[in-house]
Design a protein around this motif. Structure first.
Motif, mmCIF file in Angstrom:
data_model
loop_
_atom_site.group_PDB
_atom_site.id
_atom_site.type_symbol
_atom_site.label_atom_id
_atom_site.label_comp_id
_atom_site.label_asym_id
_atom_site.label_seq_id
_atom_site.Cartn_x
_atom_site.Cartn_y
_atom_site.Cartn_z
ATOM 1 N N ILE A 42 0.606 -1.286 0.515
ATOM 2 C CA ILE A 42 0.164 0.237 0.081
ATOM 3 C C ILE A 42 1.050 1.544 0.568
ATOM 4 C CG2 ILE A 42 -1.231 1.568 1.121
ATOM 5 C CD1 ILE A 42 -3.083 -1.016 2.464
ATOM 6 N N ILE A 43 1.803 0.779 1.115
ATOM 7 C CA ILE A 43 2.959 2.804 1.116
ATOM 8 C C ILE A 43 3.631 2.579 -0.535
ATOM 9 C CG2 ILE A 43 5.140 3.330 2.534
ATOM 10 C CD1 ILE A 43 4.325 1.720 4.654
ATOM 11 N N SER A 86 1.323 4.385 -3.273
ATOM 12 C CA SER A 86 0.811 5.772 -2.701
ATOM 13 C C SER A 86 1.702 6.349 -3.073
ATOM 14 C CB SER A 86 0.566 5.799 -1.622
ATOM 15 O OG SER A 86 0.313 6.530 -1.418
ATOM 16 N N ASN A 133 2.809 6.442 -7.494
ATOM 17 C CA ASN A 133 1.270 7.496 -7.725
ATOM 18 C C ASN A 133 1.720 8.951 -7.103
ATOM 19 O OD1 ASN A 133 -1.462 7.211 -8.550
ATOM 20 N ND2 ASN A 133 -1.863 8.584 -6.835
ATOM 21 N N ASN A 134 2.417 9.184 -6.221
ATOM 22 C CA ASN A 134 2.500 10.021 -5.986
ATOM 23 C C ASN A 134 4.038 10.599 -7.048
ATOM 24 O OD1 ASN A 134 0.209 10.694 -4.167
ATOM 25 N ND2 ASN A 134 2.017 10.108 -2.709
ATOM 26 N N CYS A 161 -0.890 4.795 -13.962
ATOM 27 C CA CYS A 161 -1.239 6.036 -13.206
ATOM 28 C C CYS A 161 -0.520 7.367 -14.090
ATOM 29 C CB CYS A 161 0.443 6.369 -12.197
ATOM 30 S SG CYS A 161 0.456 5.050 -10.203
#
Length: 277
Positions: free
Chosen positions: A162-163, A166, A169-170, A260
């Motif tokens: 999950i980290i 994220s 994606n950022n 993404c």
């Protein structure tokens, strides 16, 4: 320069995800290795002849749950007793008190108590078999601890995934957002959204591919380096698991960067002129 920064960032995150995949696969190998050491001891009747014992051994080898069999003759059992206890039972009994026995290493998928109980009952029904023994408490404790370890690894892996998702994606979003004015200008002159997306998607593809290649090189290089110090590493980190990890890292890298990038460019295309600042 921005592309280099994005590639390095994505590479580091893919290394993390690759290690999670490799750790999960290796944990399964370790668990199977531990389970394979569980033994079911089959003790034959006292008066059984060697030919009959060999017949029992051949019959056992045909069973689907048998991984390997160690044949222990009366003489071998006596010798092991003498070496472990320092006492020869024949000195005061006048004869060898041990029977022929066999230690069966069951396959990992049959190492739970339910399966071992069924196997034990089946073996007791065989001709010339006097008794069947296995360490029930040890099996229960082992399976309980393996279940806890698997659950712990799953939770850690889920959090790390999950980290990583994220952060990737950022990273991609920031890279695309830096070109928001170019995207807005192209939109104003009438360029189609698919035309605007295309160069960004190609760029995302190459960032994902190069990042995945770097991540695979670091992970596989680390395994090779570790194996030079301890060759047993390659017993647990198998070639199959390394290939699966490399393929997973490559697939994840390409999929995430492209997806993404697609959504990040679409987000910029939907932005109004006043939202660019």
């Amino acid at each position: 320069m921005q592309g280099l920064t994005s590639t390095i960032s994505v590479s580091l995150l893919l290394i993390l995800m690759g290690l999670v995949v490799l750790l999960s696969l290796t944990a399964r190998v370790v668990a199977d290795s531990v389970k394979e050491n569980l033994a079911v001891t089959v003790v034959l009747e006292d008066d059984v002849q060697k030919a009959d014992a060999e017949q029992v051994q051949m019959e056992l080898k045909s069973r689907c749950y048998v991984g390997s069999i160690d044949y222990i003759s009366r003489e071998q059992a006596l010798q092991e007793q003498i070496e472990s206890m320092g006492i020869d039972p024949t000195d005061f009994l006048g004869a060898n008190p041990f029977s022929i026995s066999m230690e069966i290493r069951v396959k990992p998928e049959y190492s739970c108590n339910d399966s071992l109980q069924w196997i034990s009952n089946e073996l007791r029904g065989m001709k010339n078999v006097a008794d069947v023994m296995y360490q029930k408490d040890l099996v229960e404790s082992l399976n309980r601890n393996l279940h806890r370890a698997s659950l712990f690894l799953f939770v850690i892996a889920l959090l790390l995934v999950i980290i990583s998702l994220s952060l990737i994606n950022n990273t991609v979003r920031l890279s695309v957002f830096a070109h928001r004015f170019v995207i807005h200008t192209m939109k104003l002159v009438g360029a189609k959204w698919s035309f605007i997306r295309r160069p960004f998607l190609v760029r995302g593809f190459w960032i994902g591919a190069v990042s995945a290649f770097i991540a695979d090189a670091v992970i596989l290089g680390g395994i090779y380096w570790a194996s030079t110090y301890d060759s047993s590493v390659l017993y647990y980190v198998t070639t199959q698991n390394m290939l699966i990890t490399a393929a997973a890292v490559f697939g994840i890298g390409l999929t995430l960067t492209i997806v993404c990038t697609y959504f990040s460019v679409t987000h910029c295309l939907k932005m109004r002129g006043s939202e660019l600042y």
